[in-house]
Scaffold this active site. Structure first.
Site, short mmCIF file in Angstrom:
data_model
loop_
_atom_site.label_atom_id
_atom_site.label_comp_id
_atom_site.label_asym_id
_atom_site.label_seq_id
_atom_site.Cartn_x
_atom_site.Cartn_y
_atom_site.Cartn_z
N LYS A 197 0.86 -1.18 0.00
CA LYS A 197 0.00 0.00 0.00
C LYS A 197 0.90 1.23 0.00
O LYS A 197 1.67 1.45 0.93
CB LYS A 197 -0.91 0.00 1.23
CG LYS A 197 -1.81 1.22 1.29
CD LYS A 197 -2.80 1.15 2.43
CE LYS A 197 -3.64 2.40 2.48
NZ LYS A 197 -4.63 2.37 3.55
N LYS A 250 -2.03 -1.54 -3.93
CA LYS A 250 -2.92 -0.37 -3.91
C LYS A 250 -2.11 0.91 -3.99
O LYS A 250 -1.14 1.03 -3.24
CB LYS A 250 -3.70 -0.41 -2.59
CG LYS A 250 -4.61 0.76 -2.34
CD LYS A 250 -5.18 0.65 -0.96
CE LYS A 250 -6.01 1.88 -0.70
NZ LYS A 250 -6.49 1.96 0.65
C1 PBG Z 1 -7.37 3.68 5.37
C2 PBG Z 1 -7.74 3.41 3.96
C3 PBG Z 1 -7.55 4.30 2.91
C4 PBG Z 1 -8.10 3.70 1.78
C5 PBG Z 1 -8.59 2.45 2.15
N1 PBG Z 1 -8.34 2.27 3.51
C6 PBG Z 1 -6.99 5.68 2.91
C7 PBG Z 1 -5.66 5.92 3.43
O1 PBG Z 1 -4.85 5.02 3.64
O2 PBG Z 1 -5.39 7.09 3.69
C8 PBG Z 1 -8.14 4.37 0.44
C9 PBG Z 1 -9.15 3.88 -0.51
C10 PBG Z 1 -9.40 4.79 -1.66
O3 PBG Z 1 -8.75 5.84 -1.85
O4 PBG Z 1 -10.29 4.45 -2.45
N2 PBG Z 1 -6.81 2.70 6.12
#
Ligand code: PBG
Length: 324
Positions: A197, A250
């Protein structure tokens, strides 16, 4: 003469030689829920909704009827419930456990996935607990956070979640959650780990949807540097070793090379998340007809699958399932 065009000469032949096909069963549909009676349009993500539990159950049912096997839920938590210890994240009567129970009661065959991270519950907006260190700097502390994440995963499991999905990027959380779930009798609850991520600006609209943006600082000490790919392999080997059942890359579209590399180095199913910023770019560009929305959506999803994703999380899941 060798003529590759013969394999493109008719829809029938193109169908025969097509290497990648999308199916509704590839999709996980992310849905937002809040603790209100009414459904609310999300300004930062046109076309998406913060659902009441009732609305969530209905939307999930419609998606499931189209062949979508799974949803993942993201809660918008009321401001007064946010604390610096994020206790609401493991409240057994909180919004997420109630939503899980309602979903499983209405749709027993739907796979319900929950997000495990503290940002919706944390007064600081970070995925982990924020503490001051010896040098009076703010730090996102790892091991204390993991203890809370284990409680959160457990409370989702008790409510009936099929899969818990840690998105926090703390070290060692997959193993800790696995051990906790096993020791409490939830050995059949799966873990879908957000493995690679990235610290991405593509999450902006999502943070608007949940009002969960960090109050100070950024997420770069836990989410990965977009410039790195070897680190994604390292994370995927670790998560596999720690007991993840599925792993995730992601965002998806700008990270197709990472999806392909992770696919080569793990035997686990690989998921990719087409995130809110990717969604918004397509929505914005098709609003005035600059791009053809349907074609762009299907092409972007096909690209993600072709790169090696077995599973795609996408806000377009329901639309795409209708078109396929
Ligand atoms: C938070 C989380 C995020 C997303 C999914 N879970 C945002 C972040 O890490 O700041 C992002 C999903 C998206 O942008 O569609 N744990």
């Amino acid at each position: 003469m060798i003529r590759p065009r013969r394999n493109r000469k008719s829809p029938a032949i193109r169908a025969l030689v097509r290497e990648t096909t999308l199916s509704a069963s590839d999709f996980i549909y992310p849905l937002f829920v809040h603790d209100k009676e009414v459904d609310e349009a999300i300004d930062s993500m046109p076309g998406c909704t913060r659902w009441s539990i009732h609305g969530l159950v209905q939307e999930a049912g419609e998606a499931h009827a189209l062949g979508i096997p799974a949803i993942v839920i993201f809660p918008a938590i009321a401001e007064p419930l946010k604390t610096s210890d994020a206790e609401e994240s493991y409240n057994d009567t909180g919004l997420v456990p109630r939503a899980i129970k309602a979903l499983k009661a209405a749709h027993p065959t739907l796979c319900v996935i929950t997000d495990v991270a503290l940002d919706p519950y944390n007064a600081d907006g970070h995925d982990g607990l924020v503490r001051e260190n010896d040098k009076e700097e703010l730090e996102i502390v790892n091991d204390e956070t993991v203890e809370v994440l284990c409680q959160q995963a457990l409370s989702h499991a008790r409510a009936g979640a099929d899969i818990v999905s840690p998105s926090d990027m703390m070290d060692g959380r997959v193993e800790a959650i696995r051990t906790t779930l096993d020791s409490e009798g939830f050995q059949d609850v799966s873990i879908l780990a957000y493995t690679a991520k990235y610290a991405s600006a593509f999450y902006g609209p999502f943070r608007g949807a949940l009002e969960s943006a960090p109050k100070a600082g950024d997420k770069k000490t836990y989410q990965m540097d977009p410039a790195n790919s070897r680190e994604a392999i390292r994370e995927s080997l670790l998560d596999e070793d720690e007991g993840a059942d599925m792993i995730m890359v992601k965002p998806a579209g700008p990270y197709l090379d990472i999806i392909a590399q992770v696919r080569e180095t793990t035997t686990l199913p690989v998921a990719a998340y087409q995130v809110s910023g990717e969604y918004l770019m397509i929505k914005a560009a098709s609003q005035d007809g600059w791009l053809d929305e349907k074609s762009i959506i299907l092409e972007s999803l096909t690209g993600i699958k072709r790169a090696g994703a077995d599973i795609i999380l996408t806000y377009f899941a329901k639309d795409a399932a209708q078109w396929i």
